[in-house]
Design an enzyme around this catalytic site. Structure first.
Site, mmCIF file in Angstrom:
data_model
loop_
_atom_site.group_PDB
_atom_site.id
_atom_site.type_symbol
_atom_site.label_atom_id
_atom_site.label_comp_id
_atom_site.label_asym_id
_atom_site.label_seq_id
_atom_site.Cartn_x
_atom_site.Cartn_y
_atom_site.Cartn_z
ATOM 1 N N ASP A 154 10.479 14.478 10.110
ATOM 2 C CA ASP A 154 10.057 14.270 8.722
ATOM 3 C C ASP A 154 8.550 14.462 8.582
ATOM 4 O OD1 ASP A 154 10.602 13.816 6.043
ATOM 5 O OD2 ASP A 154 10.306 11.659 6.196
ATOM 6 N N ILE A 207 0.814 -1.217 0.000
ATOM 7 C CA ILE A 207 0.000 0.000 0.000
ATOM 8 C C ILE A 207 0.846 1.264 0.000
ATOM 9 C CG2 ILE A 207 -2.003 -1.068 1.093
ATOM 10 C CD1 ILE A 207 -1.053 0.003 3.765
ATOM 11 N N GLY A 208 2.166 1.133 0.056
ATOM 12 C CA GLY A 208 3.010 2.324 0.040
ATOM 13 C C GLY A 208 4.471 1.958 -0.032
ATOM 14 N N LYS A 248 8.968 -0.533 2.390
ATOM 15 C CA LYS A 248 7.663 -0.712 1.770
ATOM 16 C C LYS A 248 6.643 -0.985 2.870
ATOM 17 C CE LYS A 248 9.427 -2.521 -2.617
ATOM 18 N NZ LYS A 248 9.398 -3.655 -3.585
ATOM 19 N N GLY A 255 11.960 5.372 -0.027
ATOM 20 C CA GLY A 255 13.308 5.111 0.461
ATOM 21 C C GLY A 255 13.619 3.625 0.405
ATOM 22 N N ASN A 256 14.035 3.062 1.526
ATOM 23 C CA ASN A 256 14.390 1.645 1.578
ATOM 24 C C ASN A 256 13.311 0.819 2.257
ATOM 25 O OD1 ASN A 256 14.754 2.699 4.120
ATOM 26 N ND2 ASN A 256 16.560 1.461 4.591
ATOM 27 N N LYS A 265 5.286 -2.229 8.014
ATOM 28 C CA LYS A 265 6.378 -1.508 7.358
ATOM 29 C C LYS A 265 7.625 -2.383 7.372
ATOM 30 C CE LYS A 265 9.082 2.768 7.553
ATOM 31 N NZ LYS A 265 9.301 4.048 8.268
#
EC number: 2.7.11.1
Length: 681
Positions: A475, A355-356, A362, A359-360, A376
């Protein structure tokens, strides 16, 4: 009829009347003690956790729990001081007994209970002084008994009382929901469920609101009326709670409580999740036919449990010797999920479940123990594993202990050797704000955008000030702000978060971490993160949400410079998302306020940027609290003053351009591009 105008008028009156006061502010998050609470009658503090219990099964009794010292409830001119209070409570009858009476939040000129009666008088009045204007008692009652002598509307109501138990206003207990605030849901007060109440008095009007604990505060109050408390609230008053029993008894518990004379957002500081539950179960085991057999079975069960514990201890010791269990696991977040269970939950990290990405890492949708979760997965090479593991520990140690309604909750973690680290979060059904603004047919409307901004501000305030250690997110961006099933916004992705002791100003890093367009000028230049750099990112987020435009778009001026330019031309409202303009449903004053807040937060001088507490108060009340005191201030004046807005191009040159970031010597490999969130998570 209720309308948004009512809220606007209430907030405006609060703005005009909330002058600098000598009032107080306190928060009890299940940490009541005999020192910080004045206990009278049958009131006690039960622990753990430390909650205030007002009554027990004693008939015809009174219990009071008050702030231990008198507080100033009126100004030097005898005008009542404004206040905001929020508390989480639970009322429940005892098993096999009929339910009794309710309780009340109160202001009293005295602490003793000698002038009060039990039963229907709630420990507030007696037969002779009920209705006496010289009583000088103000209360909000939560009652579960219909007393005809007080004209109670039913046996499940909330009422505002002034010198009498005949309420000046009362409504059936519940809340208003729905997009238009017209759908009413009744809440049964004596169900044992945990409820949160908000009581807000601005000097001339009062709002009373309630909802289930851990739910968002409803926009529409349950009760909203003009109220004159002159002559009722005195210079020195006791504030707290009172309850009573009669022939009928039930328990009255206060789990958490906050109070302030100046901060209408004080209720956001209450911890609303993972609280003890007092809901009634089935029939008592003592009266069941299998009681004796149950005792025997219990002995067998106890022996079995002891055996299992021994097995667990031996197994943990073996795992530790084998290196499978980290030293920090038990302290920070003990819920480790087996890797095979994660594989099964995500269908082997299949593409259809992704779903997303960014960077390194998913993000995958999965199902663990029958509940949807977001998984994640952070991939790394063996060379990177040591450093990545350290960052992973930071994330676990942060999220594992943070609890707030506007922060995505961490459910567990896992890992596979040195190849991947895995975090398991609550699933956010409506995806990211980024998606709902730029890549979704169901675009966020204006009301939802303002709610998102307020929610993020509340979550960031908790990170910066609401916990024992300051947490820097580092972030903040639209793809890291997620929406749950009720469209409440929550701060997510703490992969870059750092814990910071409150005694230190900044966290130094050897390279810049963040996302282009969201990074403050000083962060790009020095690589040093602070609360002010988080505030800058929040400001960019606000501009992005209001304007419907990414911070950096190829061939276009950066969003910060663009809005500064509109401000110089006195056309800041022109920055509103064209799709919202076309829809025609928005509040011009809110648009202007939001954009000015955004500009305050992205000022190139970090010393000028507001703190998140100030941002929250601007959003709630349209006012700023300055260090050293509170004063009204025009947002227009603050943003456009020479102190804030340097003339000419000098101001804009202080904002980093995309090229500045790209050419930064500290940029290296840590630069983050936009994460893409394809679906909910």
């Amino acid at each position: 009829m209720f309308s948004k105008v009512s809220i606007l008028l209430f907030s405006l009156a609060s703005l005009l009347l909330f002058r600098s006061t000598t009032g107080i502010e306190f928060i009890y998050n299940s940490n009541f003690t005999t020192t910080n609470t004045l206990l009278l009658g049958n009131a006690t503090v039960k622990s753990p956790p430390s909650i205030l219990t007002l009554t027990n099964q004693t008939t015809f009794s009174i219990g009071r729990g008050l702030y231990p010292s008198r507080i100033n409830a009126s100004s030097s001119s005898a005008s009542p001081l404004p206040f905001a209070t929020s508390f989480i409570f639970s009322m429940a009858p005892f098993k096999h007994l009929s339910p009794g009476h309710g309780f009340a939040f109160v202001f009293l000129p005295f602490s003793e209970t000698s002038a009060a009666s039990s039963s229907q008088h709630l420990g507030l009045f007696n037969f002779t002084n009920n209705g006496d204007p010289n009583s000088r008692i103000f209360a909000v009652e939560f009652d579960v008994f219909a007393n005809q002598e007080f004209n109670d509307i039913n046996d499940n109501h909330v009422g505002v009382d002034v010198n009498s138990l005949t309420s000046v206003a009362s409504e059936t207990a519940g809340f208003y929901g729905g997009r238009d605030g017209q759908r009413f849901t009744e809440l049964k007060l004596n169900s044992g469920e945990n409820y949160q109440a908000w009581i807000e008095f601005n000097g001339s009007a009062i709002n009373v609101t309630m909802a289930r604990a851990s739910s968002r505060k409803p926009i529409r109050p349950l009760i909203s009326i003009p109220l004159n408390l002159t002559g009722v609230l005195l210079d020195d008053m006791f504030v707290g709670f009172t309850a009573s029993t009669g022939q009928l008894v039930q328990s009255h518990r206060i789990l958490s409580w906050s109070f302030s004379n100046s901060n209408f957002s004080i209720g956001d500081a209450l911890i609303t999740r993972n609280l003890p539950s007092f809901k009634l179960s089935g029939d008592s085991v003592l009266k069941s036919k299998g009681f004796i057999a149950g005792v025997s079975s219990g002995v067998v069960l106890l022996v079995s449990v002891i055996g299992l514990l021994c097995f667990y201890v031996v197994r943990r010791r073996r795992q530790r010797l084998e290196g499978d269990v980290e030293d920090w696991e038990t302290e920070y977040w003990p819920h480790r999920v087996q890797y095979k269970d994660v594989l099964e939950a995500t269908k082997g990290f299949s593409d259809e479940n992704m779903i997303g990405y960014g960077g390194n890492s998913k993000v995958y949708r999965g199902v663990l123990e029958g509940k949807e979760v977001a998984v994640k997965r952070i991939m790394m090479s063996p060379r990177e594993s040591v450093g990545a593991t350290s960052e992973f520990l930071a994330e676990v140690s942060s999220l594992g202990r943070l609890r707030h309604k506007n922060i995505v909750g961490l459910k567990g973690w896992s890992k596979k050797g040195g190849e991947s680290l895995i975090l398991i979060y609550e699933y956010m059904e409506n995806g990211s704000v980024d998606k709902r603004i730029f890549d979704c047919n169901e675009m966020l409307n204006w009301e939802e955008r303002m709610r998102v901004i307020r929610d993020l501000a509340s979550g960031m305030l908790y990170l910066h000030e609401g916990w024992e250690t300051k947490v820097l997110h580092r972030d903040i961006k639209s793809s890291n702000v997620l929406l749950d099933k009720d469209m409440n916004a929550r701060v997510g992705d703490f992969g870059l978060a750092k814990l910071q002791n409150t005694s230190k100003e900044m966290v130094s890093t050897t390279h810049v971490v963040g996302t282009a367009g969201y990074m403050a000028p000083e962060l790009v230049k020095t690589g040093r993160a602070s609360a002010q750099t988080d505030v800058y990112s929040f400001g960019v987020f606000v501009l992005e949400v209001v304007c419907g435009r990414r911070p950096i778009e190829e061939g276009r001026e950066g969003i910060v410079e663009w809005i500064w330019g509109l401000m110089e031309k006195d056309k800041v409202v022109d920055g509103l998302d064209e799709r919202i303009k076309a829809n025609g449903v928005f509040v011009v004053e809110e648009v202007e306020m939001a954009l000015r807040i955004g500009l305050l937060c992205v000022h190139p001088d970090p010393r000028v940027r507001p703190k998140m507490r100030q941002v929250v108060q601007i959003l709630e009340q349209g006012r700023l609290v300055e260090d050293g005191g509170e004063r009204e201030i025009s947002l227009l004046e603050r943003v456009k003053s020479s102190y804030l807005l340097e003339t000419g191009e000098g101001s804009r040159q202080q904002h980093p351009t995309f090229q500045d970031v790209w050419n930064s010597s500290s940029y290296s490999n840590s630069f983050q591009t936009y994460d893409s969130i394809l679906h909910g998570r």
